[in-house]
Scaffold this motif. Structure first.
Motif: not given
Length: 407
Positions: A310-339
């Protein structure tokens, strides 16, 4: 004076505008289309004949007379029975497939295991599946094929993939086209997930995002990026390969467990996580269900690994937000879908990073497999209609909406 080239270009634009209006309407009429795209009815009638000759118009009968009187309008819509598209998702372990109409409605779906299969056997499996479909009660049967590749695609060829590496030695699109006699289009799977969210608008927001990213976390980690409603592919189609980011000052480096630079997906892709838990438990094979069951049961190793994830993915997504500054980021993950509680932890961790990002983070409603497959249908439809730069609204069937995580 308008020359013939300009006239042809204008006629082509008008035809696409009519197709767009026709495609996006549940039902409409020539007069409604004329009003919508601001063309004279006679111009629409001429274009209508061209579109009708192509087989794209389905007549629905007569509508009600307007208050102004006159004839009853002839109701029409885009011909949903024109033909069907097969979309494949070639992952590390499974070949998933979706059969759908050009407008997006599912006709059939399923999957087969391809772990360890050679290229020729995977291609044979694709061809065998298509061969038994017949016309699927459509007018023209199969009209196009899309293939999602877990890797880099450029000029309709596979340029890089960590799985099924013999794909690099073959021209899959050309070979399938010659066998099936229909156009075949390859695209990166994360890109197709982004196309899916754009074209099916399958997210919990009334707002329509024109600039966003979709992060797919599965056997690898990648991002599909939409900029100004267009898919951004970058140099050689490599945009969004965020799983290749190098980890700095990681404990694994200090422990000397890796000889080469460690990439994000080396530790936090789904297969990597399963392998790491397997090592801790002394087991050769840990499934995703095993992992999540151990986590829910309070196993300390599973809990520690998923908290690290969770900490690694949150930082990865955060970095992507800083690089590209999109209006939104969506995450697809079967770990999250299952839990699902992992989503709350991910959101909390993401928002704790300072300075806090203005880019909201969402969990996409549907599984990554469905998004990738349906995105393949959308991209093939756009190629067939030559409508890559136009807004098209695709339809999800009630069955798909009720069974979002069907794979």
């Amino acid at each position: 004076m308008v020359n013939k080239v300009d006239q042809d270009a204008m006629r082509d634009v008008n035809r696409k505008l009519m197709l767009q209006a026709l495609f996006n309407a549940k039902q409409t009429s020539r007069s409604e289309i004329a009003d919508q795209i601001a063309l004279h009815k006679s111009t629409v009638t001429t274009i209508y004949r061209d579109v009708e000759d192509l087989g794209y118009i389905e007549e629905l009968g007569e509508g009600a007379v307007s208050k102004a009187g006159g004839r009853k309008p002839k109701l029409i819509r885009f011909n949903r029975q024109f033909g069907y598209i097969v979309s494949f998702d070639l992952g590390r372990h499974h070949l998933r497939y979706l059969v759908a109409r050009m407008t997006g409605e599912t006709i059939a779906r399923g999957q087969m295991t391809v772990t360890g299969m050679a290229y020729r056997d995977i291609k044979r499996a694709m061809l065998s599946y298509v061969a038994q479909l017949g016309d699927m009660h459509t007018e023209r049967g199969l009209i196009g094929v899309g293939v999602a590749i877990h890797g880099v695609v450029e000029d309709n060829c596979v340029r890089y993939t960590p799985f099924h590496t013999d794909l690099l030695e073959h021209d899959l699109a050309t070979e399938l086209t010659e066998e099936l006699d229909v156009p075949v289009f390859l695209e990166n799977e994360a890109n197709l997930a982004a196309v899916y969210l754009r074209d099916f608008h399958d997210y919990d927001s009334e707002e329509t995002y024109r600039n966003f990213a979709v992060v797919n976390i599965h056997n690898g980690i990648g991002a599909g990026i939409i900029q100004n409603e267009r898919l951004f592919r970058g140099l050689h189609g490599e945009a969004g390969e965020i799983g290749r980011q190098v980890i700095i000052n990681n404990d694994y480096l200090a422990a000397g467990k890796f000889d080469a630079p460690i990439h994000i997906e080396d530790l936090y892709a789904e297969d990597a996580m399963l392998s790491r838990l397997g090592v801790l438990k002394g087991q050769d094979e840990i499934t995703r269900d095993d992992f999540l069951s151990l986590y829910m049961g309070g196993d300390s190793d599973a809990i520690a690994l998923l908290q690290e994830w969770v900490h690694a993915i949150s930082r990865t997504v955060y970095n992507l937000a800083q690089y590209a500054a999109p209006e939104a980021i969506f995450v697809h993950s079967r770990f999250i879908a299952g839990t699902p509680q992992l989503l709350d932890l991910l959101l909390q961790t993401y928002h704790e990073i300072l300075p806090e990002s203005d880019t909201p983070l969402f969990f996409a409603k549907n599984s990554v497999n469905k998004a990738t497959l349906a995105g393949g249908v959308a991209i093939v439809t756009r190629h067939l209609l030559d409508m890559m730069g136009y807004e098209l609204k695709f339809t999800m069937t009630e069955e798909d909406e009720a069974d979002a995580n069907w794979l």
